[in-house]
Design a protein around this motif. Sequence first.
Motif, PDB file in Angstrom:
ATOM      1  N   TYR A   7       0.852  -1.188   0.000  1.00 58.91           N
ATOM      2  CA  TYR A   7       0.000   0.000   0.000  1.00 58.91           C
ATOM      3  C   TYR A   7       0.887   1.238   0.000  1.00 58.91           C
ATOM      4  CZ  TYR A   7      -3.718  -3.222   1.415  1.00 58.91           C
ATOM      5  OH  TYR A   7      -4.620  -4.248   1.473  1.00 58.91           O
ATOM      6  N   ASN A  35       1.759   5.217   0.109  1.00 66.03           N
ATOM      7  CA  ASN A  35       1.124   6.361   0.775  1.00 66.03           C
ATOM      8  C   ASN A  35       0.384   7.234  -0.227  1.00 66.03           C
ATOM      9  OD1 ASN A  35       2.023   5.572   3.250  1.00 66.03           O
ATOM     10  ND2 ASN A  35       3.834   6.905   3.228  1.00 66.03           N
ATOM     11  N   TYR A  58      -8.797   9.536   0.223  1.00 68.16           N
ATOM     12  CA  TYR A  58      -8.663   8.678  -0.965  1.00 68.16           C
ATOM     13  C   TYR A  58      -8.069   9.440  -2.136  1.00 68.16           C
ATOM     14  CZ  TYR A  58     -12.597  10.878  -3.392  1.00 68.16           C
ATOM     15  OH  TYR A  58     -13.414  11.770  -4.037  1.00 68.16           O
ATOM     16  N   LYS A  61      -7.127   4.461  -3.985  1.00 71.11           N
ATOM     17  CA  LYS A  61      -6.335   4.096  -2.806  1.00 71.11           C
ATOM     18  C   LYS A  61      -6.911   4.832  -1.609  1.00 71.11           C
ATOM     19  CE  LYS A  61      -2.246   4.779  -5.325  1.00 71.11           C
ATOM     20  NZ  LYS A  61      -0.888   5.349  -5.255  1.00 71.11           N
ATOM     21  N   HIS A  62      -6.924   4.182  -0.480  1.00 74.38           N
ATOM     22  CA  HIS A  62      -7.616   4.744   0.691  1.00 74.38           C
ATOM     23  C   HIS A  62      -6.774   4.644   1.957  1.00 74.38           C
ATOM     24  CE1 HIS A  62     -11.586   4.829  -1.345  1.00 74.38           C
ATOM     25  NE2 HIS A  62     -11.038   3.866  -2.057  1.00 74.38           N
ATOM     26  N   GLU A  63      -6.993   5.620   2.829  1.00 78.36           N
ATOM     27  CA  GLU A  63      -6.432   5.550   4.182  1.00 78.36           C
ATOM     28  C   GLU A  63      -7.479   6.016   5.191  1.00 78.36           C
ATOM     29  OE1 GLU A  63      -1.748   6.519   3.035  1.00 78.36           O
ATOM     30  OE2 GLU A  63      -2.922   7.980   4.176  1.00 78.36           O
ATOM     31  N   ILE A  88      -7.380   7.495   8.878  1.00 84.64           N
ATOM     32  CA  ILE A  88      -6.349   8.108   9.715  1.00 84.64           C
ATOM     33  C   ILE A  88      -6.975   8.723  10.965  1.00 84.64           C
ATOM     34  CG2 ILE A  88      -4.521   9.873   9.764  1.00 84.64           C
ATOM     35  CD1 ILE A  88      -4.800   9.742   6.581  1.00 84.64           C
ATOM     36  N   ILE A 141      -2.010   6.026  10.654  1.00 89.97           N
ATOM     37  CA  ILE A 141      -2.858   5.249   9.747  1.00 89.97           C
ATOM     38  C   ILE A 141      -3.513   4.098  10.509  1.00 89.97           C
ATOM     39  CG2 ILE A 141      -2.838   3.682   7.768  1.00 89.97           C
ATOM     40  CD1 ILE A 141      -0.707   5.448   6.504  1.00 89.97           C
ATOM     41  N   GLN A 196      -5.638   0.754   5.528  1.00 87.44           N
ATOM     42  CA  GLN A 196      -5.316   1.105   4.149  1.00 87.44           C
ATOM     43  C   GLN A 196      -6.104   0.198   3.227  1.00 87.44           C
ATOM     44  OE1 GLN A 196      -1.082   0.393   5.019  1.00 87.44           O
ATOM     45  NE2 GLN A 196      -0.689   2.300   3.922  1.00 87.44           N
TER      46      GLN A 196
END
Lengths: 245, 245
Positions: free
Chosen positions: A146, A148, A214, A222-224, A226, A231, A234
């Motif tokens: 994953y 960043n 995202y 792609k996603h996080e 937080i 984090i 992910q």
Amino acid sequence: MGLTYQMKMKIPFDMADMNGHIKLPDVILLSLQVSGMQSIELGVSDKDMLERYNLVWIITDYAIDVVRLPRFAEEITIETEALTYNRLFCYRRFTLYDEAGQEIIRMVATFVLMDRDSRKVHAVEPEIVAPYQSEFDKKLIRGPKYANLEDPISKDYHVRFYDLDMNGHVNNSKYLDWIFEVMGADFLTKYIPKKINLKYVKEVRPGGMIASAYELKGLESKHEIISDGEINAQAMITWQEIEGN
Amino acid sequence: MGLTYQMKMKIPFDMADMNGHIKLPDVILLSLQVSGMQSIELGVSDKDMLERYNLVWIITDYAIDVVRLPRFAEEITIETEALTYNRLFCYRRFTLYDEAGQEIIRMVATFVLMDRDSRKVHAVEPEIVAPYQSEFDKKLIRGPKYANLEDPISKDYHVRFYDLDMNGHVNNSKYLDWIFEVMGADFLTKYIPKKINLKYVKEVRPGGMIASAYELKGLESKHEIISDGEINAQAMITWQEIEGN
């Protein structure tokens, strides 16, 4: 081959989204109900694990493949099977079949055992997983890397009382909820996931806020998740257009 | 006496809150699943209503009495019965029994029929409700008077994509969610409802924000869900301390 366990059900109205599809977080909730029922049947329920060993099962990763999402009132069968285990991880399959027996969703979940008090990962004792008749296999299933996020779009969400389970932890399915929600209604009425990889990194703490961030490029996002500058989860999603759109 | 219909189930892990109690919005969702199942069995499912009459069932009021909330893994029976109907309203009972057959939650819901296109209330035709074998009774069940809030505490919530059902409407149970959430985790780990009156005034529109406002005096709280300057729902709750606290 591990023992399989099945549950048949019809998708109730309250699990259907605006497209008439099952809400994907509900697929996770239902699947965990099914593995929970298998564990009860085999005499190794979550309650037994806690009372006998002071251990709880934790999910660290999901890999989900969606052919299509079942619709309101559709009859589906959810099947689960403990695939293999190694010293630290247990891999479990969940497969959703439609009425014609076609595979429509397949998930592989990675489980670890955690000591309730120390909150540390505990080795998988063969004795604990024996009832599932899954095989020992040294091979680790590795998720994707994953990267960043570089320039994400982000939205804040409160962690709500009802997001928490009996242990005060944010329910597993909730992370997917935040990951989808941030995409917005316009997007979510046009696209459904085709493939999801989700990794739980660090538990979200109750009471505060999380940010769901995202980046979308074409049909890949792609996603996080937080909170407190760290984090929590992910994800990578490949999307597909809803048929008929 | 109307026909009764029952469903037996165990409270799954994901329906339990931090106290180990079922989340009350889930009681509403489950109950509506049970009445939905009864309607299917009697050949007058929601789908039939729409296809034959272009009508949908809408709930306008709930009166809920809680003796105690069932806990995770507890086996309960949910029973429903269409009590009586008059020209505009149908009254339906939902009763939750514990394993010993004790009544632990009782709800009376008021239903009206709405034309899907005109969005107007439609008279209850005897033909439509005949399968439930409930009796005609002119008597109206009136809810309490809901006084306006004078100096409320209020919090804003986004209406999320997953709050919406297939018809783009905010799910009934969601209002209770907002009503409880605003009370805060400290309060909700000490108190559960003893009695709830809830009135749906005007549908929340998708996409925007709502305010969940309340006033608490002793163990009585008054609630409003507000959006675009109008009241969407009103509620009055009497709370009781959680046993053992």
